[in-house]
Design a protein around this motif. Structure first.
Motif, PDB file in Angstrom:
ATOM      1  N   TRP A  78       0.888  -1.173   0.080  1.00 25.79           N
ATOM      2  CA  TRP A  78       0.056   0.164   0.134  1.00 25.79           C
ATOM      3  C   TRP A  78       0.944   1.176   0.094  1.00 25.79           C
ATOM      4  O   TRP A  78       1.936   1.152   0.542  1.00 25.79           O
ATOM      5  CB  TRP A  78      -0.901  -0.065   1.346  1.00 25.79           C
ATOM      6  CG  TRP A  78      -2.060   0.729   1.371  1.00 25.79           C
ATOM      7  CD1 TRP A  78      -2.236   1.913   1.644  1.00 25.79           C
ATOM      8  CD2 TRP A  78      -3.187   0.541   0.326  1.00 25.79           C
ATOM      9  NE1 TRP A  78      -3.456   2.369   1.248  1.00 25.79           N
ATOM     10  CE2 TRP A  78      -4.158   1.315   0.598  1.00 25.79           C
ATOM     11  CE3 TRP A  78      -3.686  -0.618  -0.450  1.00 25.79           C
ATOM     12  CZ2 TRP A  78      -5.549   1.401   0.175  1.00 25.79           C
ATOM     13  CZ3 TRP A  78      -4.885  -0.852  -0.834  1.00 25.79           C
ATOM     14  CH2 TRP A  78      -5.858   0.275  -0.721  1.00 25.79           C
ATOM     15  N   PRO A  79       0.467   2.410  -0.492  1.00 27.38           N
ATOM     16  CA  PRO A  79      -0.801   2.565  -1.197  1.00 27.38           C
ATOM     17  C   PRO A  79      -0.710   2.177  -2.599  1.00 27.38           C
ATOM     18  O   PRO A  79       0.163   1.924  -2.976  1.00 27.38           O
ATOM     19  CB  PRO A  79      -0.827   3.988  -0.974  1.00 27.38           C
ATOM     20  CG  PRO A  79       0.506   4.674  -1.150  1.00 27.38           C
ATOM     21  CD  PRO A  79       1.368   3.695  -0.528  1.00 27.38           C
ATOM     22  N   PRO A  80      -2.020   2.172  -3.178  1.00 22.44           N
ATOM     23  CA  PRO A  80      -1.816   1.897  -4.642  1.00 22.44           C
ATOM     24  C   PRO A  80      -1.355   3.006  -5.448  1.00 22.44           C
ATOM     25  O   PRO A  80      -1.235   4.184  -5.193  1.00 22.44           O
ATOM     26  CB  PRO A  80      -3.654   1.711  -5.133  1.00 22.44           C
ATOM     27  CG  PRO A  80      -4.194   2.000  -3.684  1.00 22.44           C
ATOM     28  CD  PRO A  80      -3.322   2.294  -2.923  1.00 22.44           C
ATOM     29  N   ALA A 112      -9.409  -5.877  -1.054  1.00 29.12           N
ATOM     30  CA  ALA A 112      -8.725  -4.649  -1.952  1.00 29.12           C
ATOM     31  C   ALA A 112      -9.779  -4.391  -3.102  1.00 29.12           C
ATOM     32  O   ALA A 112      -9.824  -2.990  -3.206  1.00 29.12           O
ATOM     33  CB  ALA A 112      -7.322  -5.174  -2.519  1.00 29.12           C
ATOM     34  N   LEU A 113     -10.328  -5.328  -3.899  1.00 34.18           N
ATOM     35  CA  LEU A 113     -11.021  -4.732  -5.080  1.00 34.18           C
ATOM     36  C   LEU A 113     -12.383  -4.249  -4.492  1.00 34.18           C
ATOM     37  O   LEU A 113     -12.993  -3.353  -5.391  1.00 34.18           O
ATOM     38  CB  LEU A 113     -11.218  -5.816  -5.859  1.00 34.18           C
ATOM     39  CG  LEU A 113      -9.923  -6.358  -6.556  1.00 34.18           C
ATOM     40  CD1 LEU A 113     -10.230  -7.567  -7.800  1.00 34.18           C
ATOM     41  CD2 LEU A 113      -9.118  -5.407  -7.701  1.00 34.18           C
ATOM     42  N   HIS A 119      -8.544  -1.008  -8.508  1.00 31.53           N
ATOM     43  CA  HIS A 119      -9.273  -1.435  -9.666  1.00 31.53           C
ATOM     44  C   HIS A 119      -8.654  -2.871 -10.164  1.00 31.53           C
ATOM     45  O   HIS A 119      -8.855  -3.583 -10.605  1.00 31.53           O
ATOM     46  CB  HIS A 119      -9.551  -0.737 -10.674  1.00 31.53           C
ATOM     47  CG  HIS A 119      -8.376  -0.108 -11.551  1.00 31.53           C
ATOM     48  ND1 HIS A 119      -7.400  -0.778 -12.298  1.00 31.53           N
ATOM     49  CD2 HIS A 119      -7.813   1.333 -11.496  1.00 31.53           C
ATOM     50  CE1 HIS A 119      -6.415  -0.025 -12.787  1.00 31.53           C
ATOM     51  NE2 HIS A 119      -6.863   1.170 -12.346  1.00 31.53           N
ATOM     52  N   THR A 120      -7.254  -2.949  -9.810  1.00 37.11           N
ATOM     53  CA  THR A 120      -6.491  -4.209 -10.014  1.00 37.11           C
ATOM     54  C   THR A 120      -5.337  -4.456  -8.970  1.00 37.11           C
ATOM     55  O   THR A 120      -4.804  -3.729  -8.191  1.00 37.11           O
ATOM     56  CB  THR A 120      -5.375  -3.739 -11.260  1.00 37.11           C
ATOM     57  OG1 THR A 120      -6.256  -3.518 -12.339  1.00 37.11           O
ATOM     58  CG2 THR A 120      -4.599  -4.979 -11.663  1.00 37.11           C
ATOM     59  N   VAL A 121      -5.532  -6.013  -8.589  1.00 42.76           N
ATOM     60  CA  VAL A 121      -4.364  -6.383  -7.504  1.00 42.76           C
ATOM     61  C   VAL A 121      -3.485  -7.306  -8.517  1.00 42.76           C
ATOM     62  O   VAL A 121      -3.922  -8.015  -9.206  1.00 42.76           O
ATOM     63  CB  VAL A 121      -5.004  -7.298  -6.531  1.00 42.76           C
ATOM     64  CG1 VAL A 121      -3.744  -7.948  -5.796  1.00 42.76           C
ATOM     65  CG2 VAL A 121      -5.956  -6.175  -5.862  1.00 42.76           C
ATOM     66  N   HIS A 122      -2.193  -6.982  -8.396  1.00 40.22           N
ATOM     67  CA  HIS A 122      -1.158  -7.913  -9.085  1.00 40.22           C
ATOM     68  C   HIS A 122       0.020  -8.437  -8.343  1.00 40.22           C
ATOM     69  O   HIS A 122       0.157  -8.090  -7.288  1.00 40.22           O
ATOM     70  CB  HIS A 122      -0.595  -6.887 -10.418  1.00 40.22           C
ATOM     71  CG  HIS A 122       0.267  -5.767  -9.826  1.00 40.22           C
ATOM     72  ND1 HIS A 122       1.408  -5.992  -9.721  1.00 40.22           N
ATOM     73  CD2 HIS A 122       0.131  -4.638  -9.141  1.00 40.22           C
ATOM     74  CE1 HIS A 122       2.170  -4.772  -9.227  1.00 40.22           C
ATOM     75  NE2 HIS A 122       1.252  -3.915  -8.923  1.00 40.22           N
ATOM     76  N   THR A 156      -8.776  -8.218 -11.819  1.00 42.38           N
ATOM     77  CA  THR A 156      -9.191  -6.850 -11.671  1.00 42.38           C
ATOM     78  C   THR A 156     -10.847  -6.940 -11.273  1.00 42.38           C
ATOM     79  O   THR A 156     -11.365  -8.046 -11.111  1.00 42.38           O
ATOM     80  CB  THR A 156      -9.236  -6.133 -12.980  1.00 42.38           C
ATOM     81  OG1 THR A 156     -10.010  -6.919 -13.908  1.00 42.38           O
ATOM     82  CG2 THR A 156      -7.792  -5.874 -13.579  1.00 42.38           C
ATOM     83  N   VAL A 157     -11.334  -5.626 -10.877  1.00 45.49           N
ATOM     84  CA  VAL A 157     -12.552  -5.502 -10.531  1.00 45.49           C
ATOM     85  C   VAL A 157     -13.345  -6.298 -11.746  1.00 45.49           C
ATOM     86  O   VAL A 157     -13.339  -5.850 -12.856  1.00 45.49           O
ATOM     87  CB  VAL A 157     -13.208  -3.905 -10.322  1.00 45.49           C
ATOM     88  CG1 VAL A 157     -14.524  -3.961 -10.185  1.00 45.49           C
ATOM     89  CG2 VAL A 157     -12.317  -3.481  -9.179  1.00 45.49           C
ATOM     90  N   SER A 158     -14.525  -6.812 -11.272  1.00 48.59           N
ATOM     91  CA  SER A 158     -15.446  -7.762 -12.485  1.00 48.59           C
ATOM     92  C   SER A 158     -16.515  -6.874 -12.338  1.00 48.59           C
ATOM     93  O   SER A 158     -17.044  -6.385 -11.651  1.00 48.59           O
ATOM     94  CB  SER A 158     -15.482  -9.132 -12.054  1.00 48.59           C
ATOM     95  OG  SER A 158     -15.778  -9.190 -10.682  1.00 48.59           O
TER      96      SER A 158
END
Length: 158
Positions: A78-80, A112-113, A119-122, A156-158
């Protein structure tokens, strides 16, 4: 700070006492026999130097519900940045192969999402670590890029 609870796990944010115990190698009765791993010790050291990482959005201990033992850790870096946040995870050898890393990664990624600024976790995995790639795939991540050194995954957010 709120715990995340799954069928078999509790994901509890690190406390100052947790960090101190790991850094000082002060063995706790709630730890699995092989906790902390090298990665957990590294994270504890970083948190000790950056106490602002102690937040509901940062790193969490993975607690096995059936035994109440700490069996690993995972976290969001964090942060994004531009809506993207990286995830890292690790489960001690005595508990590997049970799907705990995937279960924990899926829960933390879902958390997180659900946040407005993500909008994305990687995550990145070395090609020599196929088990880590399977963790991400089971947690709903898709492969999105690869080099000789790293394979990148995202959800990603779906």
């Amino acid at each position: 700070m709120t715990d995340l609870v799954t069928d078999r796990l509790i994901l509890r944010p690190w406390s100052e006492l947790d960090v101190k115990a790991v850094v000082e190698e002060a063995r706790q009765p709630s730890w699995a026999a092989d906790f902390p791993s090298e990665g957990d010790a590294v994270i504890a050291g970083v948190i000790a130097k950056n106490p602002d990482w102690l937040s509901p959005y940062g790193h969490r201990l993975i607690i096995e519900r059936s035994t109440s033992e700490v069996v690993g850790s995972l976290g969001l870096f964090w942060p994004p940045s531009e809506g993207r946040v990286e995830i890292g995870y690790g489960v001690v050898p005595s508990r590997q192969g049970r799907g705990y890393a995937s279960e924990a990664a899926a829960a933390l990624t879902g958390f997180a999402l659900s946040l407005d600024d993500v909008h994305t976790v990687h995550a990145n995995v070395e090609p020599s670590n196929p088990a880590s790639a399977r963790v991400l795939e089971k947690a709903g991540f898709s492969r999105c890029a690869a080099t000789d050194e790293l394979v990148s995954y995202q959800r990603t957010v779906s």
